[in-house]
Structures are given as structure tokens and as C-alpha cells.
Design a protein around this motif. Sequence first.
Motif, PDB file in Angstrom:
ATOM      1  N   TYR A  97       0.831  -1.202   0.000  1.00 27.39           N
ATOM      2  CA  TYR A  97       0.000   0.000   0.000  1.00 27.39           C
ATOM      3  C   TYR A  97       0.866   1.253   0.000  1.00 27.39           C
ATOM      4  CZ  TYR A  97      -4.187  -2.708   0.690  1.00 27.39           C
ATOM      5  OH  TYR A  97      -5.221  -3.586   0.502  1.00 27.39           O
ATOM      6  N   LEU A  98       0.443   2.236  -0.785  1.00 29.61           N
ATOM      7  CA  LEU A  98       1.102   3.534  -0.826  1.00 29.61           C
ATOM      8  C   LEU A  98       0.538   4.400   0.298  1.00 29.61           C
ATOM      9  CD1 LEU A  98       2.828   5.753  -2.168  1.00 29.61           C
ATOM     10  CD2 LEU A  98       0.873   6.188  -3.681  1.00 29.61           C
ATOM     11  N   GLY A  99       1.416   5.047   1.032  1.00 32.28           N
ATOM     12  CA  GLY A  99       1.003   5.973   2.077  1.00 32.28           C
ATOM     13  C   GLY A  99       1.811   7.246   1.984  1.00 32.28           C
ATOM     14  N   VAL A 100       1.402   8.243   2.751  1.00 29.75           N
ATOM     15  CA  VAL A 100       2.155   9.490   2.819  1.00 29.75           C
ATOM     16  C   VAL A 100       2.801   9.610   4.191  1.00 29.75           C
ATOM     17  CG1 VAL A 100       0.715  10.691   1.136  1.00 29.75           C
ATOM     18  CG2 VAL A 100       0.155  10.878   3.533  1.00 29.75           C
ATOM     19  N   LEU A 101       3.991  10.179   4.209  1.00 25.82           N
ATOM     20  CA  LEU A 101       4.660  10.518   5.463  1.00 25.82           C
ATOM     21  C   LEU A 101       4.252  11.949   5.771  1.00 25.82           C
ATOM     22  CD1 LEU A 101       8.070   8.964   4.514  1.00 25.82           C
ATOM     23  CD2 LEU A 101       6.534   8.119   6.288  1.00 25.82           C
ATOM     24  N   ALA A 102       3.580  12.148   6.896  1.00 26.35           N
ATOM     25  CA  ALA A 102       3.048  13.468   7.228  1.00 26.35           C
ATOM     26  C   ALA A 102       3.149  13.694   8.730  1.00 26.35           C
ATOM     27  CB  ALA A 102       1.592  13.583   6.773  1.00 26.35           C
ATOM     28  N   TYR A 103       3.753  14.822   9.111  1.00 29.59           N
ATOM     29  CA  TYR A 103       3.900  15.095  10.540  1.00 29.59           C
ATOM     30  C   TYR A 103       2.743  15.973  11.027  1.00 29.59           C
ATOM     31  CZ  TYR A 103       5.896  19.663   9.344  1.00 29.59           C
ATOM     32  OH  TYR A 103       6.089  20.929   8.854  1.00 29.59           O
ATOM     33  N   PRO A 104       2.184  15.629  12.194  1.00 34.70           N
ATOM     34  CA  PRO A 104       1.073  16.397  12.750  1.00 34.70           C
ATOM     35  C   PRO A 104       1.508  17.822  13.094  1.00 34.70           C
ATOM     36  CG  PRO A 104       1.260  14.265  13.843  1.00 34.70           C
ATOM     37  CD  PRO A 104       2.490  14.447  13.004  1.00 34.70           C
ATOM     38  N   LEU A 105       0.648  18.797  12.766  1.00 31.83           N
ATOM     39  CA  LEU A 105       0.959  20.202  13.050  1.00 31.83           C
ATOM     40  C   LEU A 105       0.667  20.565  14.506  1.00 31.83           C
ATOM     41  CD1 LEU A 105      -0.369  21.794   9.750  1.00 31.83           C
ATOM     42  CD2 LEU A 105       1.983  21.156  10.347  1.00 31.83           C
ATOM     43  N   ASP A 106      -0.311  19.918  15.108  1.00 32.98           N
ATOM     44  CA  ASP A 106      -0.655  20.140  16.511  1.00 32.98           C
ATOM     45  C   ASP A 106      -1.133  18.806  17.087  1.00 32.98           C
ATOM     46  OD1 ASP A 106      -1.192  21.311  18.951  1.00 32.98           O
ATOM     47  OD2 ASP A 106      -3.115  22.154  18.317  1.00 32.98           O
ATOM     48  N   PRO A 107      -0.184  17.875  17.282  1.00 34.01           N
ATOM     49  CA  PRO A 107      -0.578  16.519  17.660  1.00 34.01           C
ATOM     50  C   PRO A 107      -1.205  16.456  19.047  1.00 34.01           C
ATOM     51  CG  PRO A 107       1.789  16.773  17.864  1.00 34.01           C
ATOM     52  CD  PRO A 107       1.268  18.037  17.235  1.00 34.01           C
ATOM     53  N   PRO A 108      -2.070  15.459  19.256  1.00 35.09           N
ATOM     54  CA  PRO A 108      -2.618  15.248  20.592  1.00 35.09           C
ATOM     55  C   PRO A 108      -1.496  14.901  21.578  1.00 35.09           C
ATOM     56  CG  PRO A 108      -3.763  13.903  18.946  1.00 35.09           C
ATOM     57  CD  PRO A 108      -2.581  14.519  18.279  1.00 35.09           C
ATOM     58  N   GLU A 109      -1.742  15.168  22.829  1.00 33.37           N
ATOM     59  CA  GLU A 109      -0.737  14.912  23.871  1.00 33.37           C
ATOM     60  C   GLU A 109      -0.287  13.456  23.872  1.00 33.37           C
ATOM     61  OE1 GLU A 109      -0.618  15.059  28.705  1.00 33.37           O
ATOM     62  OE2 GLU A 109      -1.686  16.674  27.676  1.00 33.37           O
TER      63      GLU A 109
END
Length: 103
Positions: free
Chosen positions: A62-74
Motif C-alpha cells: 500500500y502507498l502511504g504518505v509521510l506526514a507530521y502532525p501540526l498540533d498533535p494530541p498529547e
Amino acid sequence: MLTPTTLIRLKDVPAHTTDMERSDLPKWSGKDPVPAIGQTIYVRVNRIGAAKVVGYAIDCGYLGVLAYPLDPPEWWVKQNGPSSPENAPLVFGAELQVLKQEA
């Protein structure tokens, strides 16, 4: 016994398919097209929220994207450390929504 998979990281979108019956190409499970690097997406899974795409990867066909959260949950920060482009999780198409780019 499960065997570990090797994550193949990519800087460009590879040839892929949305046909879940095919096995010759990585599958994209999203309704939206694959987002571009730099695009903001909304990660629905686990209410992670807005994230910035920094790359692509293929895992288990499966193809996925690497993406970092801008305001991740604690909880995310506790489990993964600070969010950054270098600490971007893999998100699959079915788990995200592409947000409209601002002009």
C-alpha cells in the motif's frame, strides 16, 4: 510468525493503483488523489488532525504518505516524541482527507 516489513521511503509519488484487486502496483486506498509534498492533510484516524506531507512510502503493498502532525494530541507526543518532518508517521489514503490549499 509475523515477519517485519521494510518501509520503502520515496520523494516522488510512484506509479500506483486504486484497484484493490491488482497486485502489480502499490495500492492507494484514498478517495482523494495522492497529496503533494508540502500539502496539508487531515488525519482522521485517532483524531490526529492537520498534518504536513513530507514524503511517501510503500508498506505491505500500500502507498502511504509521510506526514507530521501540526498540533498533535498529547498522547501522540508521549508515544512518538515531538512532531517534526523527521518524525513523520505513515498515513494511508483511507485515513486522511486532503485539505484545500490556500491561494
